[in-house]
Motif scaffolding. Sequence first.
Motif, PDB file in Angstrom:
ATOM      1  N   ARG A  54       1.870   5.060  17.925  1.00 26.51           N
ATOM      2  CA  ARG A  54       3.211   5.463  17.571  1.00 26.51           C
ATOM      3  C   ARG A  54       3.123   6.675  16.575  1.00 26.51           C
ATOM      4  O   ARG A  54       2.190   7.047  15.877  1.00 26.51           O
ATOM      5  N   GLN A  55       4.306   7.468  16.960  1.00 28.87           N
ATOM      6  CA  GLN A  55       4.376   8.855  16.186  1.00 28.87           C
ATOM      7  C   GLN A  55       4.652   8.769  14.796  1.00 28.87           C
ATOM      8  O   GLN A  55       5.594   7.654  14.465  1.00 28.87           O
ATOM      9  N   PHE A  56       4.059   9.199  13.900  1.00 27.67           N
ATOM     10  CA  PHE A  56       4.462   9.369  12.474  1.00 27.67           C
ATOM     11  C   PHE A  56       5.831   9.745  12.356  1.00 27.67           C
ATOM     12  O   PHE A  56       6.089  10.938  12.942  1.00 27.67           O
ATOM     13  N   SER A  57       6.817   8.961  11.915  1.00 26.51           N
ATOM     14  CA  SER A  57       8.364   9.283  12.008  1.00 26.51           C
ATOM     15  C   SER A  57       8.574  10.032  10.675  1.00 26.51           C
ATOM     16  O   SER A  57       7.990   9.844   9.677  1.00 26.51           O
ATOM     17  N   TYR A  58       9.932  10.628  10.722  1.00 22.01           N
ATOM     18  CA  TYR A  58      10.519  10.879   9.464  1.00 22.01           C
ATOM     19  C   TYR A  58      10.810  10.057   8.579  1.00 22.01           C
ATOM     20  O   TYR A  58      10.769  10.309   7.219  1.00 22.01           O
ATOM     21  N   PHE A  59      10.951   8.999   8.965  1.00 28.75           N
ATOM     22  CA  PHE A  59      11.146   7.702   7.844  1.00 28.75           C
ATOM     23  C   PHE A  59       9.861   7.505   7.087  1.00 28.75           C
ATOM     24  O   PHE A  59       9.874   7.225   5.989  1.00 28.75           O
ATOM     25  N   ASP A  60       8.820   7.512   8.000  1.00 28.96           N
ATOM     26  CA  ASP A  60       7.657   7.262   7.386  1.00 28.96           C
ATOM     27  C   ASP A  60       7.269   8.175   6.127  1.00 28.96           C
ATOM     28  O   ASP A  60       7.044   8.095   4.985  1.00 28.96           O
ATOM     29  N   PHE A  61       7.622   9.534   6.415  1.00 27.53           N
ATOM     30  CA  PHE A  61       7.570  10.473   5.421  1.00 27.53           C
ATOM     31  C   PHE A  61       8.414  10.396   4.091  1.00 27.53           C
ATOM     32  O   PHE A  61       7.759  10.422   3.054  1.00 27.53           O
ATOM     33  N   THR A  62       9.395   9.631   4.393  1.00 27.98           N
ATOM     34  CA  THR A  62      10.564   9.320   3.225  1.00 27.98           C
ATOM     35  C   THR A  62       9.778   8.242   2.291  1.00 27.98           C
ATOM     36  O   THR A  62       9.805   8.346   1.375  1.00 27.98           O
ATOM     37  N   VAL A  63       9.206   7.361   3.044  1.00 28.12           N
ATOM     38  CA  VAL A  63       8.646   6.223   2.386  1.00 28.12           C
ATOM     39  C   VAL A  63       7.342   6.878   1.765  1.00 28.12           C
ATOM     40  O   VAL A  63       6.965   6.388   0.468  1.00 28.12           O
ATOM     41  N   LEU A  64       6.747   7.703   2.118  1.00 30.15           N
ATOM     42  CA  LEU A  64       5.542   8.315   1.635  1.00 30.15           C
ATOM     43  C   LEU A  64       6.046   9.129   0.253  1.00 30.15           C
ATOM     44  O   LEU A  64       5.322   8.814  -0.594  1.00 30.15           O
ATOM     45  N   CYS A  65       6.938   9.872   0.193  1.00 36.17           N
ATOM     46  CA  CYS A  65       7.584  10.490  -0.978  1.00 36.17           C
ATOM     47  C   CYS A  65       8.028   9.256  -1.920  1.00 36.17           C
ATOM     48  O   CYS A  65       7.710   9.714  -3.148  1.00 36.17           O
ATOM     49  N   ALA A  66       8.657   8.528  -1.558  1.00 33.22           N
ATOM     50  CA  ALA A  66       8.733   7.370  -2.558  1.00 33.22           C
ATOM     51  C   ALA A  66       7.516   6.728  -3.377  1.00 33.22           C
ATOM     52  O   ALA A  66       7.679   6.593  -4.429  1.00 33.22           O
ATOM     53  N   LEU A  67       6.592   6.589  -2.300  1.00 34.56           N
ATOM     54  CA  LEU A  67       5.109   6.038  -2.752  1.00 34.56           C
ATOM     55  C   LEU A  67       4.570   7.019  -3.782  1.00 34.56           C
ATOM     56  O   LEU A  67       4.386   6.770  -5.103  1.00 34.56           O
ATOM     57  N   LEU A  68       4.620   8.197  -3.639  1.00 37.65           N
ATOM     58  CA  LEU A  68       4.011   9.195  -4.269  1.00 37.65           C
ATOM     59  C   LEU A  68       4.884   9.429  -5.673  1.00 37.65           C
ATOM     60  O   LEU A  68       4.346   9.602  -6.657  1.00 37.65           O
ATOM     61  N   THR A  69       6.220   9.404  -5.595  1.00 41.61           N
ATOM     62  CA  THR A  69       7.014   9.365  -6.821  1.00 41.61           C
ATOM     63  C   THR A  69       6.593   8.162  -7.801  1.00 41.61           C
ATOM     64  O   THR A  69       6.687   8.154  -8.947  1.00 41.61           O
TER      65      THR A  69
END
Length: 286
Positions: A54-69
Motif C-alpha cells: 500500500r502507498q504511504f499516505s499523507y495520514f501516515d505522515f501526520t501520525v509520524l509527525c505526532a509520534l516525533l512530537t
Amino acid sequence: MLIYKKRFPENIIVYEFSCYKLLQIISSNPIKKVNSVCINGVFIKYFNNNANIRQFSYFDFTVLCALLTIFECFGEQKNFSTMTILKILRGNKQARFSKNSKKLGTLNKKMIEDSLAYMNNVFLFALDNQSYDERTSFLSIKQVGNFYKFEKEPKIINLFEILGFKSQSYSINFFNLYKICNRHFHEGQEFISFKFWVLSSLIKDYEVQINQSVVKRILKIDKVEEKAKKDLALHKISKSIYKKRLNETYFKFHLFVKMYGDFFKAYGIIDEYKFNQNQMIIFYKK
C-alpha cells in the motif's frame, strides 16, 4: 500512567513536504526485499516487512509527525496510546474517539493502529555508509498491551537530519479545527491530513502554489464527485440530488479552506492567500 494525564505538548512538530515524498518512494518499492535508494547523495538501504503493498499516505505522515512530537517532548520509555496521538492530530487535549466513528466518518482507533504498525515494519540496514548489525525499525516503538513506547531514538530522525530536511514547531491551536472554524466538523483523515499538509508545504517556500485538484484529493472531495457521477450514471440518484450533493460538498470544502486561510492570516502564519477554481496560493514572510 499516560503522558497526557501529566502534561501535553503545547507545540506540534511538522516536517517538510520532502519527508513525505521520500517515504512514498520507500513504500512504492517491493516488499519483503532489501531495497536501496540514493537521496541527495545519501545512500539508504532498507527492508519493508509489511504483509500488503500500500502507498504511504499523507495520514501516515501526520501520525509520524505526532509520534516525533511525543518523542521530542517526552523522550524514551514513556507510555503513550492511540488516544494520545488522536489528541495531537486534532490539536485538542479533550479529544475522544467517537462511538459512531464509521457513521460520522471520524478518526477511529484502528486507523491509527494500522498506521503505526505499517510504519514500524520498515527497517533500516544502512544509512550514509553506516551499516547496522540488526534490522532497526525506522520508528523503534514497542507495543505493550494497549500502550506504546519508544525503545530508543527513532532512526527516522537521524535520516531526516542527514538529508537536511527541516521541521517547524507550531502551536497546538493551529490544529484545533473548532478554534480554526468556530464550528464543529466531523473530523476524519481528510481534515487532519489537510491541516498538516498545508503547514508542511510552508516550511521551505515563501510562496506556495497548490493546484485545486490536489486540495480536493487531500480532502477527498474527488471521491465524493466520482461517486456522485457514478450514482447518477447508474440512475441511483436524480440530477437534482446529484447537484445538491455536490453543492453541499463544495460549500463545506470552500468554507473550510477559507476559514483555514483566514485563521492562519489572523495569527501571522501567512501574509495572504488566494483561492480560486484552479489553485490555492499562499504568500508569507519568514
